[in-house]
Design an enzyme around this catalytic site. Sequence first.
Site, PDB file in Angstrom:
ATOM      1  N   GLU A  98       0.841  -1.196   0.000  1.00  0.00           N
ATOM      2  CA  GLU A  98       0.000   0.000   0.000  1.00  0.00           C
ATOM      3  C   GLU A  98       0.876   1.246   0.000  1.00  0.00           C
ATOM      4  O   GLU A  98       1.886   1.309   0.704  1.00  0.00           O
ATOM      5  CB  GLU A  98      -0.882  -0.022   1.260  1.00  0.00           C
ATOM      6  CG  GLU A  98      -1.793   1.162   1.421  1.00  0.00           C
ATOM      7  CD  GLU A  98      -2.515   1.136   2.766  1.00  0.00           C
ATOM      8  OE1 GLU A  98      -3.719   1.372   2.799  1.00  0.00           O
ATOM      9  OE2 GLU A  98      -1.845   0.853   3.801  1.00  0.00           O
ATOM     10  N   HIS A 136       2.466   4.706   0.897  1.00  0.00           N
ATOM     11  CA  HIS A 136       2.655   5.406   2.168  1.00  0.00           C
ATOM     12  C   HIS A 136       3.281   6.775   1.926  1.00  0.00           C
ATOM     13  O   HIS A 136       4.267   7.158   2.569  1.00  0.00           O
ATOM     14  CB  HIS A 136       3.525   4.568   3.117  1.00  0.00           C
ATOM     15  CG  HIS A 136       2.756   3.506   3.835  1.00  0.00           C
ATOM     16  ND1 HIS A 136       2.346   2.349   3.220  1.00  0.00           N
ATOM     17  CD2 HIS A 136       2.298   3.433   5.114  1.00  0.00           C
ATOM     18  CE1 HIS A 136       1.685   1.593   4.091  1.00  0.00           C
ATOM     19  NE2 HIS A 136       1.638   2.233   5.235  1.00  0.00           N
ATOM     20  N   ASP A 152       3.632  -1.946   5.713  1.00  0.00           N
ATOM     21  CA  ASP A 152       2.709  -2.740   6.530  1.00  0.00           C
ATOM     22  C   ASP A 152       3.136  -4.196   6.676  1.00  0.00           C
ATOM     23  O   ASP A 152       2.529  -4.940   7.463  1.00  0.00           O
ATOM     24  CB  ASP A 152       1.299  -2.679   5.936  1.00  0.00           C
ATOM     25  CG  ASP A 152       0.666  -1.310   6.092  1.00  0.00           C
ATOM     26  OD1 ASP A 152       1.232  -0.470   6.798  1.00  0.00           O
ATOM     27  OD2 ASP A 152      -0.396  -1.078   5.481  1.00  0.00           O
ATOM     28  N   HIS A 181      -1.877  -3.873   9.051  1.00  0.00           N
ATOM     29  CA  HIS A 181      -2.713  -3.128   8.094  1.00  0.00           C
ATOM     30  C   HIS A 181      -4.135  -3.144   8.637  1.00  0.00           C
ATOM     31  O   HIS A 181      -4.780  -4.198   8.663  1.00  0.00           O
ATOM     32  CB  HIS A 181      -2.616  -3.813   6.726  1.00  0.00           C
ATOM     33  CG  HIS A 181      -3.446  -3.212   5.647  1.00  0.00           C
ATOM     34  ND1 HIS A 181      -3.212  -1.953   5.138  1.00  0.00           N
ATOM     35  CD2 HIS A 181      -4.488  -3.716   4.937  1.00  0.00           C
ATOM     36  CE1 HIS A 181      -4.079  -1.712   4.159  1.00  0.00           C
ATOM     37  NE2 HIS A 181      -4.871  -2.763   4.032  1.00  0.00           N
ATOM     38  N   GLU A 190      -7.071  -2.484   7.761  1.00  0.00           N
ATOM     39  CA  GLU A 190      -8.192  -3.022   6.994  1.00  0.00           C
ATOM     40  C   GLU A 190      -8.277  -4.542   7.018  1.00  0.00           C
ATOM     41  O   GLU A 190      -9.319  -5.120   6.685  1.00  0.00           O
ATOM     42  CB  GLU A 190      -8.106  -2.538   5.543  1.00  0.00           C
ATOM     43  CG  GLU A 190      -8.414  -1.073   5.345  1.00  0.00           C
ATOM     44  CD  GLU A 190      -7.221  -0.160   5.504  1.00  0.00           C
ATOM     45  OE1 GLU A 190      -7.233   0.950   4.955  1.00  0.00           O
ATOM     46  OE2 GLU A 190      -6.248  -0.547   6.198  1.00  0.00           O
ATOM     47  N   HIS A 216      -2.010   7.231   8.950  1.00  0.00           N
ATOM     48  CA  HIS A 216      -1.453   6.531   7.787  1.00  0.00           C
ATOM     49  C   HIS A 216      -0.320   7.342   7.161  1.00  0.00           C
ATOM     50  O   HIS A 216      -0.543   8.447   6.660  1.00  0.00           O
ATOM     51  CB  HIS A 216      -2.530   6.273   6.742  1.00  0.00           C
ATOM     52  CG  HIS A 216      -2.009   5.632   5.494  1.00  0.00           C
ATOM     53  ND1 HIS A 216      -1.559   4.327   5.469  1.00  0.00           N
ATOM     54  CD2 HIS A 216      -1.839   6.109   4.242  1.00  0.00           C
ATOM     55  CE1 HIS A 216      -1.140   4.040   4.251  1.00  0.00           C
ATOM     56  NE2 HIS A 216      -1.298   5.107   3.487  1.00  0.00           N
ATOM     57  N   GLU A 229       4.171   5.677  11.858  1.00  0.00           N
ATOM     58  CA  GLU A 229       4.808   4.716  10.954  1.00  0.00           C
ATOM     59  C   GLU A 229       6.160   5.212  10.462  1.00  0.00           C
ATOM     60  O   GLU A 229       7.114   4.431  10.345  1.00  0.00           O
ATOM     61  CB  GLU A 229       3.892   4.436   9.759  1.00  0.00           C
ATOM     62  CG  GLU A 229       2.668   3.607  10.099  1.00  0.00           C
ATOM     63  CD  GLU A 229       1.824   3.297   8.882  1.00  0.00           C
ATOM     64  OE1 GLU A 229       1.493   2.114   8.687  1.00  0.00           O
ATOM     65  OE2 GLU A 229       1.505   4.231   8.110  1.00  0.00           O
TER      66      GLU A 229
END
Length: 260
Positions: A34, A36, A45, A120, A122, A178, A183
């Site tokens: 994904e 970033h 992730d 992650h 989701e 995010h 992170e």
Amino acid sequence: MSKSVFVGELTWKDYEARIAGGDCVLMLPVGALEQHGHHMCMNVDVLLPTAVCQRVAEHIGALVLPGLQYGYKSQQKSGGGNHFPGTTSLDGATLTGTVQDIIRELARHGARRLVLMNGHYENSMFIVEGIDLALRELRYAGIQDFKVVVLSYWDFVKDPAVIQRLYPEGFLGWDIEHGGVFETSLMLALYPDLVDLDRVVDHPPATFPPYDVFPVDPARTPAPGTLSSARTASREKGELILEVCVQGIADAIREEFPPT
């Protein structure tokens, strides 16, 4: 060779010896590919939960399985959305089935203790569904003692004093982190070569209505793909996060899987 905590680096005989009796805890990082933002790589992730798993495993004598490289579709209000180039996602049923298959195989090997480390957001409920289906299947086969712990490493950063150190200007909530300070700081502590702070786009935090609309309107996501700015990220903050997460997770696993 058998001293490695990574299952993929063991011979099958060394693996067999380590899990004999079912007391060894196996850890499975579950990630995603994904975007970033402009300043970080796309496999954050996967890298972060794997690194946390490794350090926890070294503390408690566990083993780390190869992580799942793909996850469920990025959602706009937690990951920016699934419309960015590079973000490569699985259908929910695919992720659920993969988790179910892995648990079935681990049970066949003789393992009985598993920790799924989600990286992650989701993925969460599809992981749970895979576990539920797998345990139901194992019960039908007469296996009643397989136990799974599911966690997300960020849930262990809850001490107000730690949050104040990470966000001295004020904490706006995990839902817009995010690609932000959290992170990015962890990546600076663990994989600094995969972060370019010069490319951080300093933008206001994302704001979304209290509902979802499909198909997604890409204009609602900040253009860089991040949901908050990583401007104040630092290696020192990442090291603090890592220390808190590893200690908290190791303690939790010891509690759930006490020595026999």
